[in-house]
Write a protein that holds these residues in place. Structure first.
Motif, PDB file in Angstrom:
ATOM      1  N   ILE A  18      70.544  36.359  80.293  1.00 20.72           N
ATOM      2  CA  ILE A  18      70.540  36.522  78.925  1.00 20.72           C
ATOM      3  C   ILE A  18      69.621  35.216  78.408  1.00 20.72           C
ATOM      4  N   ASP A  19      68.873  35.523  77.332  1.00 14.97           N
ATOM      5  CA  ASP A  19      67.994  34.673  76.967  1.00 14.97           C
ATOM      6  C   ASP A  19      68.480  33.809  75.894  1.00 14.97           C
ATOM      7  N   ALA A  20      67.870  32.822  75.375  1.00 18.99           N
ATOM      8  CA  ALA A  20      68.194  31.824  74.261  1.00 18.99           C
ATOM      9  C   ALA A  20      68.586  32.574  72.852  1.00 18.99           C
ATOM     10  N   ASN A  21      68.124  33.784  72.953  1.00 21.06           N
ATOM     11  CA  ASN A  21      68.640  34.729  71.632  1.00 21.06           C
ATOM     12  C   ASN A  21      69.649  35.588  71.848  1.00 21.06           C
ATOM     13  N   ASP A  22      70.563  35.386  72.996  1.00 20.31           N
ATOM     14  CA  ASP A  22      71.638  36.203  73.317  1.00 20.31           C
ATOM     15  C   ASP A  22      71.258  37.774  73.684  1.00 20.31           C
ATOM     16  N   LEU A  92      79.314  42.437  88.311  1.00 23.92           N
ATOM     17  CA  LEU A  92      78.366  41.889  87.112  1.00 23.92           C
ATOM     18  C   LEU A  92      78.548  40.406  87.032  1.00 23.92           C
ATOM     19  N   TYR A  93      77.397  39.722  87.310  1.00 30.84           N
ATOM     20  CA  TYR A  93      77.122  38.165  87.175  1.00 30.84           C
ATOM     21  C   TYR A  93      76.489  37.977  85.750  1.00 30.84           C
ATOM     22  N   VAL A  94      76.363  36.668  85.290  1.00 29.19           N
ATOM     23  CA  VAL A  94      75.619  36.275  83.925  1.00 29.19           C
ATOM     24  C   VAL A  94      74.688  35.447  84.460  1.00 29.19           C
ATOM     25  N   CYS A  95      73.573  35.205  83.731  1.00 32.24           N
ATOM     26  CA  CYS A  95      72.525  34.174  84.266  1.00 32.24           C
ATOM     27  C   CYS A  95      71.962  33.800  82.836  1.00 32.24           C
ATOM     28  N   ARG A  96      71.767  32.478  82.550  1.00 35.87           N
ATOM     29  CA  ARG A  96      71.234  32.004  81.479  1.00 35.87           C
ATOM     30  C   ARG A  96      70.066  31.104  81.759  1.00 35.87           C
ATOM     31  N   ILE A 110      61.137  47.500  81.385  1.00 42.41           N
ATOM     32  CA  ILE A 110      62.142  46.513  80.981  1.00 42.41           C
ATOM     33  C   ILE A 110      62.276  45.847  79.695  1.00 42.41           C
ATOM     34  N   LYS A 111      63.475  45.713  79.229  1.00 41.04           N
ATOM     35  CA  LYS A 111      63.132  45.238  77.640  1.00 41.04           C
ATOM     36  C   LYS A 111      64.615  44.310  77.445  1.00 41.04           C
ATOM     37  N   TRP A 112      64.473  43.470  76.518  1.00 45.30           N
ATOM     38  CA  TRP A 112      65.374  42.663  76.015  1.00 45.30           C
ATOM     39  C   TRP A 112      66.109  43.267  74.929  1.00 45.30           C
ATOM     40  N   VAL A 113      67.653  43.408  74.936  1.00 42.26           N
ATOM     41  CA  VAL A 113      68.321  44.016  73.926  1.00 42.26           C
ATOM     42  C   VAL A 113      69.434  43.193  73.661  1.00 42.26           C
ATOM     43  N   LYS A 114      70.136  43.236  72.418  1.00 44.74           N
ATOM     44  CA  LYS A 114      71.477  42.827  71.953  1.00 44.74           C
ATOM     45  C   LYS A 114      72.589  43.301  72.606  1.00 44.74           C
ATOM     46  N   ALA A 115      73.547  42.656  72.902  1.00 44.31           N
ATOM     47  CA  ALA A 115      74.896  43.337  73.722  1.00 44.31           C
ATOM     48  C   ALA A 115      75.164  44.487  72.564  1.00 44.31           C
ATOM     49  N   ASN A 116      75.396  44.332  71.287  1.00 44.28           N
ATOM     50  CA  ASN A 116      75.949  45.411  70.478  1.00 44.28           C
ATOM     51  C   ASN A 116      75.027  46.656  70.520  1.00 44.28           C
ATOM     52  N   THR A 117      73.890  46.596  71.115  1.00 48.55           N
ATOM     53  CA  THR A 117      72.842  47.895  71.110  1.00 48.55           C
ATOM     54  C   THR A 117      73.089  48.483  72.410  1.00 48.55           C
ATOM     55  N   LEU A 118      73.770  48.072  73.541  1.00 42.65           N
ATOM     56  CA  LEU A 118      73.716  48.581  74.769  1.00 42.65           C
ATOM     57  C   LEU A 118      73.949  49.939  74.937  1.00 42.65           C
ATOM     58  N   ARG A 119      75.024  50.394  74.108  1.00 46.46           N
ATOM     59  CA  ARG A 119      75.667  51.894  74.061  1.00 46.46           C
ATOM     60  C   ARG A 119      74.360  52.909  73.547  1.00 46.46           C
ATOM     61  N   ASP A 136      82.053  40.965  74.679  1.00 51.03           N
ATOM     62  CA  ASP A 136      83.094  40.173  74.171  1.00 51.03           C
ATOM     63  C   ASP A 136      82.491  38.677  74.427  1.00 51.03           C
ATOM     64  N   LEU A 137      81.674  38.794  75.623  1.00 53.32           N
ATOM     65  CA  LEU A 137      81.154  37.276  75.987  1.00 53.32           C
ATOM     66  C   LEU A 137      80.148  36.749  74.737  1.00 53.32           C
ATOM     67  N   LEU A 138      79.401  37.849  74.067  1.00 55.28           N
ATOM     68  CA  LEU A 138      78.275  37.456  73.289  1.00 55.28           C
ATOM     69  C   LEU A 138      78.665  37.697  71.979  1.00 55.28           C
TER      70      LEU A 138
END
Length: 138
Positions: A18-22, A92-96, A110-119, A136-138
């Motif tokens: 997870i990057d600084a922009n979540d 599943l683990y998380v890393c910042r 590879i790509k960076w995506v927001k949690a609400n777009t994963l589906r 829920d985390l983000l």
């Protein structure tokens, strides 16, 4: 869920970087692998005698050429899924925090995506419940 005797139990450790922009880093599975073309969280099989955290450190270096410290990753959730040839336990683990710039070492997207777009991304069935925990985390 009961695991039948003829099934192999496969333990896979995955990580939500997870990057600084979540935003979360996801990767497209390489061609000629089980579920190729599906999107997933980086990670891989936990080898015999290996901890899930050490597996993640190894896999993330191999797949993305970044360094993570097992003190900077935290377990979030897990799922189970019964594939035809094996039973999967997906951790599943998380890393910042990491060192380096993620780049695909397997020549897959590879790509960076927001949690609400994963589906919006076709992900393996075992990843389905993991998405809820990340949202829920983000």
């Amino acid at each position: 869920m009961q695991i039948t005797d003829h099934k192999n139990l496969v333990i896979v450790a995955s990580i939500a970087i997870i990057d600084a922009n979540d935003q979360i880093l996801i990767a497209k599975r390489p061609n000629k692998k089980h579920l190729s073309g599906f999107w997933e969280f980086p990670g891989g099989k936990v080898e015999k005698g290996e901890s899930p955290e050490n597996a993640l450190v190894r896999e993330v270096k191999e797949e993305l050429n970044i360094d993570i410290n097992n003190k900077c990753i935290a377990p979030l959730t897990f799922s189970e899924f019964d594939y035809k040839k094996f039973h999967l336990l997906l951790l599943l683990y998380v890393c910042r925090r990491w060192e380096g710039e993620p780049m695909s070492m397997e020549k897959n997207e590879i790509k960076w995506v927001k949690a609400n777009t994963l589906r919006q991304y076709k992900m393996p069935p075992a990843d389905d419940s993991l998405i809820y925990s990340l949202q829920d985390l983000l």
